[in-house]
Scaffold this active site. Structure first.
Site, short mmCIF file in Angstrom:
data_model
loop_
_atom_site.label_atom_id
_atom_site.label_comp_id
_atom_site.label_asym_id
_atom_site.label_seq_id
_atom_site.Cartn_x
_atom_site.Cartn_y
_atom_site.Cartn_z
CG HIS A 78 50.65 20.33 8.87
ND1 HIS A 78 50.10 19.31 8.49
CD2 HIS A 78 51.58 20.92 7.86
CE1 HIS A 78 50.99 19.06 7.28
NE2 HIS A 78 51.14 20.14 6.98
CD GLN A 80 55.64 20.23 17.86
OE1 GLN A 80 56.17 18.97 17.75
NE2 GLN A 80 56.88 21.28 17.23
CG HIS A 82 55.23 16.28 8.11
ND1 HIS A 82 53.77 16.05 7.72
CD2 HIS A 82 56.57 16.75 7.59
CE1 HIS A 82 54.27 15.94 6.01
NE2 HIS A 82 56.08 16.34 5.92
#
Length: 111
Positions: A78, A80, A82
């Site tokens: 998540h 990465q 984001h």
């Protein structure tokens, strides 16, 4: 301790990625109103947040490359995701600000 450091780096990606995306959106909103000085400042804020996120990511990659493997969790993925979305959004925000500058008859800058 290592798990705590990993969580800190992961949260750095999420927080700084979110800040970069928010600043990028604020840049677009400022440009939409014709406030290009604020738009440029917001894009610089986004760049600073992305630089911080990059530092967190580089730390994680350096540890991995040196053989200190990091457990890949959903939170890691998540973070990465984001960050990559924030980078893409920042790039597009610079283009949108340029379009608004051009529509206002101003010189286009590359942000």
């Amino acid at each position: 301790m290592a798990e705590e450091q990993n969580l800190e780096a992961i949260m750095g990606l999420i927080i700084n990625g979110g800040n970069a995306k928010s600043s990028s959106m604020e840049a677009i909103q400022a440009a939409k109103k014709g406030d290009f000085e604020t738009a440029a400042a917001k894009l610089k804020e986004a760049d600073a947040a992305l630089s911080e996120a990059h530092n967190s990511q580089t730390g994680m990659l350096t540890k991995e490359a040196s053989g200190d493997h990091i457990e890949v969790t959903l939170l890691t993925v998540h973070s990465q995701d984001h960050l990559m979305n924030a980078i893409t959004f920042r790039d597009l925000a610079g283009e949108v600000v340029d379009v608004y500058r051009k529509m206002a008859g101003l010189e286009v800058h590359t942000y």
